[in-house]
Write an enzyme that holds these catalytic residues in place. Structure first.
Site, mmCIF file in Angstrom:
data_model
loop_
_atom_site.group_PDB
_atom_site.id
_atom_site.type_symbol
_atom_site.label_atom_id
_atom_site.label_comp_id
_atom_site.label_asym_id
_atom_site.label_seq_id
_atom_site.Cartn_x
_atom_site.Cartn_y
_atom_site.Cartn_z
ATOM 1 C CE LYS A 74 -3.701 -2.634 0.698
ATOM 2 N NZ LYS A 74 -4.789 -2.785 -0.272
ATOM 3 C CG HIS B 226 -7.213 -10.252 -6.405
ATOM 4 N ND1 HIS B 226 -8.448 -9.668 -6.609
ATOM 5 C CD2 HIS B 226 -6.784 -9.803 -5.203
ATOM 6 C CE1 HIS B 226 -8.740 -8.894 -5.567
ATOM 7 N NE2 HIS B 226 -7.761 -8.963 -4.698
#
EC number: 4.1.1.39
Length: 475
Positions: free
Chosen positions: A175, A294
């Site tokens: 992040k 994902h």
């Protein structure tokens, strides 16, 4: 005599539904071992009997069309048609039914999830006789499952490749997910891996944007992996997202990752498509790369209770198409996931033989015939206080990914990774000693804080963070 033609808008629709029931509703049918079975949650339009809707679903997802055609006589519809063989009401719901449909195996191309889905979840979902339709589960017969390669390697081979046993794996999504330069991105990867994580991860929407082109990211991440491995003596990895605008570009990126010597790559299997995913899985089997999957876009498809496709079906599709990891929800984090339902499809991902269990949403017994298992990935709003529950829910064969729960540590990325590693090993050790983590997990974490200042700091930061919303996905 000229036949009268009904011009009312609903007349043709009603006639079509009635014709379906005559041919495709067969309650006396004996299911074959080779049939592909589907459980649909149907919500009929007002005034339409469930038998008509169930027959329409079977017809429109197999050999049926809205009228009788002369070419029906050139084949054997009894051999190839789908059959609605049972209908049951949904407890506690008005005007909802589970329709069970059997499809002959010859309707589907061998080894093609794309072809399977094109039929079973194709045009039928827009059929006017239905207010809503949801595919709850599929039974893949052994005869069809054996036509697929499945996951490139599977859980046991992955553990052998990375030499990690006896505990769950730890990961972290870097992040902020977008905006970092390649060099700063690589720095964050290095700090997390050096601190104790097994893997770090590209976010699903990191591809090749102007602020960080894919080749630069791959190069700096590979450097971070090698440096952290040299310092820790452990095998490390980063899920390099090879998802791209074209399949050719995707394969080009996968080949670059292989040339750099990284152990694992990543793919967004729903947004990129099942055909592309199957091609990539075959490449990973041939080259020895692990494949992390994902599920971006899944909630668009699976979140509504009465329309769409349940995630357990998407998970089965991925096991057929191929992937070594798959995001599966956390039960305790910020993302949707009810405990028993989640455990049901986690078992469908990992185990070889799964018994029918309606209490967990499993409508059919599933035999995977030794197709390799997929490791579930728990990710989304989790932190160190969730660790006891995660270990108790998922056991060892899971990857626990703490993004903000690592990078949000007040002392930095490496201490955040160390806090998670200590918490995981403390919970695993306590569980192995017979401690009930569901009741005493908090005590285990607090005891571990005495020996880990990094964990103590993390516990203080996230002690009040909870995501207490009622789940939508219930049985």
């Amino acid at each position: 005599m000229v036949p009268q033609t009904e011009t009312k808008a609903g007349a043709g629709f009603k006639a079509g539904v009635k014709d379906y029931r005559l041919t495709y509703y067969t309650p006396d049918y004996m299911v074959k071992d080779t049939d592909i079975l589907a459980a649909f949650r149907m919500t009929p339009q007002p005034g339409v009997p469930p038998e008509e809707c169930g027959a329409a679903v079977a017809a429109e997802s197999s050999t049926g069309t809205w009228t009788t055609v002369w070419t029906d006589g050139l084949t054997s519809l009894d051999r190839y048609k789908g059959r609605c063989y049972d209908i049951e009401p949904v407890a506690g719901e008005d005007n909802q039914y589970i329709a069970y449909v059997a499809y002959p195996i010859d309707l589907f191309e061998e080894g093609s999830v794309t072809n399977l889905f094109t039929s079973i979840v194709g045009n039928v979902f827009g059929f006017k006789a239905l207010r809503a339709l949801r595919l709850e589960d599929l039974r893949i017969p052994p005869a069809y499952a054996k036509t697929f390669q499945g996951p490139p390697h599977g859980i046991q081979v992955e553990r052998d490749k990375i030499n990690k046993y006896g505990r769950g794996l730890l990961g972290c999504t870097i992040k902020p997910k977008l905006g970092l330069s390649a060099k700063n991105y690589g720095r964050a990867v290095y700090e997390c891996l050096r601190g104790g994580l097994d893997f770090t991860k590209d976010d699903e929407n990191v591809n090749s944007q102007p602020f960080m082109r894919w080749r630069d990211r791959f190069t700096f991440v590979a450097e971070a992996i090698y440096k952290s491995q040299a310092e820790t003596g452990e095998i490390k990895g980063h899920y390099l997202n090879v998802t791209a605008a074209t399949s050719e570009e995707m394969m080009k990126r996968a080949e670059c990752a292989k040339d750099l010597g990284v152990p694992i790559i990543m793919h967004d299997y729903l947004t990129a498509g099942l055909t592309a995913n199957t091609s990539l899985a075959h490449y990973c089997r041939d080259t020895g790369l692990l494949l992390h999957i994902h599920r971006a876009m899944h909630a668009v498809i699976d979140r509504q209770r009465n329309h769409g496709i349940h995630f357990r079906v998407l998970a089965k599709a991925l096991r057929l198409s191929g992937g070594d990891h798959l995001h599966s929800g956390t039960v305790v984090g910020k993302l949707e996931g009810e405990r028993e339902v989640t455990l049901g499809f986690v078992d469908l991902m990992r185990d070889d033989y799964i018994e029918k269990d309606r209490s967990r949403g499993i409508y059919f017994t599933q035999d995977w015939c030794s197709l390799p298992g997929v490791m579930p990935v728990a990710s989304g709003g989790i932190h160190v206080w969730h660790m006891p529950a995660l270990v108790e829910i998922f056991g060892d064969d899971a990857c626990l990914q703490f993004g903000g729960g690592t990078l949000g540590h007040p002392w930095g990325n490496a201490p955040g990774a160390a806090a998670n590693r200590v918490a995981l090993e403390a919970c695993t050790q306590a569980r192995n000693a017979g401690v009930d983590l569901a009741r005493k997990g908090g005590d285990v974490i607090r005891a571990a804080c005495k020996w880990s200042p990094e964990l103590a700091a993390a516990c203080e930061v996230w002690k009040e963070i909870k995501f207490e919303f009622e789940t939508i996905d219930k049985l």
